[in-house]
Design a protein around this motif. Structure first.
Motif, mmCIF file in Angstrom:
data_model
loop_
_atom_site.group_PDB
_atom_site.id
_atom_site.type_symbol
_atom_site.label_atom_id
_atom_site.label_comp_id
_atom_site.label_asym_id
_atom_site.label_seq_id
_atom_site.Cartn_x
_atom_site.Cartn_y
_atom_site.Cartn_z
ATOM 1 N N CYS A 8 0.850 -1.189 0.000
ATOM 2 C CA CYS A 8 0.000 0.000 0.000
ATOM 3 C C CYS A 8 0.889 1.244 0.000
ATOM 4 O O CYS A 8 1.734 1.416 0.867
ATOM 5 C CB CYS A 8 -0.909 0.001 1.223
ATOM 6 N N ARG B 280 -3.482 -1.026 -8.642
ATOM 7 C CA ARG B 280 -4.885 -1.271 -8.300
ATOM 8 C C ARG B 280 -5.324 -0.417 -7.119
ATOM 9 O O ARG B 280 -4.492 0.113 -6.387
ATOM 10 C CB ARG B 280 -5.113 -2.746 -7.977
ATOM 11 N N GLU B 281 -6.628 -0.315 -6.953
ATOM 12 C CA GLU B 281 -7.221 0.426 -5.835
ATOM 13 C C GLU B 281 -8.254 -0.463 -5.150
ATOM 14 O O GLU B 281 -8.905 -1.275 -5.810
ATOM 15 C CB GLU B 281 -7.944 1.680 -6.326
ATOM 16 N N LYS B 282 -8.400 -0.282 -3.845
ATOM 17 C CA LYS B 282 -9.471 -0.937 -3.092
ATOM 18 C C LYS B 282 -10.158 0.136 -2.265
ATOM 19 O O LYS B 282 -9.495 0.926 -1.597
ATOM 20 C CB LYS B 282 -8.923 -2.020 -2.163
ATOM 21 N N LEU C 1 -6.775 -2.486 4.762
ATOM 22 C CA LEU C 1 -6.278 -1.957 3.490
ATOM 23 C C LEU C 1 -4.757 -1.867 3.477
ATOM 24 O O LEU C 1 -4.124 -2.126 2.459
ATOM 25 C CB LEU C 1 -6.885 -0.581 3.218
ATOM 26 N N GLY D 123 -3.368 -5.750 -2.739
ATOM 27 C CA GLY D 123 -3.876 -5.053 -3.908
ATOM 28 C C GLY D 123 -4.291 -5.994 -5.021
ATOM 29 O O GLY D 123 -4.875 -5.575 -6.010
ATOM 30 N N LYS E 93 -6.454 -9.065 -6.845
ATOM 31 C CA LYS E 93 -7.828 -9.540 -6.805
ATOM 32 C C LYS E 93 -7.877 -10.806 -5.954
ATOM 33 O O LYS E 93 -6.908 -11.575 -5.897
ATOM 34 C CB LYS E 93 -8.321 -9.872 -8.205
#
Length: 137
Positions: A23, A80-82, A101, A106, A108
């Motif tokens: 992150c 990617r973003e979550k 988070l 990150g 899937k």
């Protein structure tokens, strides 16, 4: 007879010894007057400064989002973003979501067939208490 030491270079395998936090940035959105952001406002005032000081490798961006529910968005080094909506949560519950988070990769979510991925497969096979000495059941 002289003793010679073997010259070998150490090579890292499977990332052991080198950890990079996945992150890189967290966006924290809140609303000043909405009731669903009450917990987020408490989190920003009391818990976020300590959490940000404990995690200097993460960039924290706090921005208002009027008339919207509070959201925490994690940006990762793989692009990617979550996003997690934290409406009507208490500050400690929001802290758990932010830690979730922070610790995520990150990637899937996918089914894991083998729990361990390795460059070198095990030569010993699967251990079982029923092999070897012939344990009686």
């Amino acid at each position: 007879m002289t003793v010679k030491a073997l010259q070998t270079l150490t090579t890292g395998r499977n990332g052991v010894g080198a950890f990079i936090l996945q992150c890189k940035k967290m966006d924290i959105h809140y609303c000043d007057w909405a009731g669903s952001s009450k917990g987020m406002n408490g989190f920003i005032k009391s818990i976020l400064p300590k959490f940000a000081a404990a995690n200097p490798q993460i960039e924290f961006v706090v921005s208002p989002r009027p008339s919207k529910h509070p959201v925490v968005i994690g940006h990762y080094i793989n692009g990617r973003e979550k996003a997690i909506c934290v409406r009507n949560l208490e500050p400690l519950q929001i802290l758990k979501k932010v830690e979730l988070l922070r610790d995520a990769s990150g990637e899937k979510l996918r089914k894991v067939n083998k729990p361990v991925q390795s460059v070198n497969e095990s030569v010993r096979g699967v251990w079982s208490p029923y092999h070897g000495n012939g344990m009686a059941v």
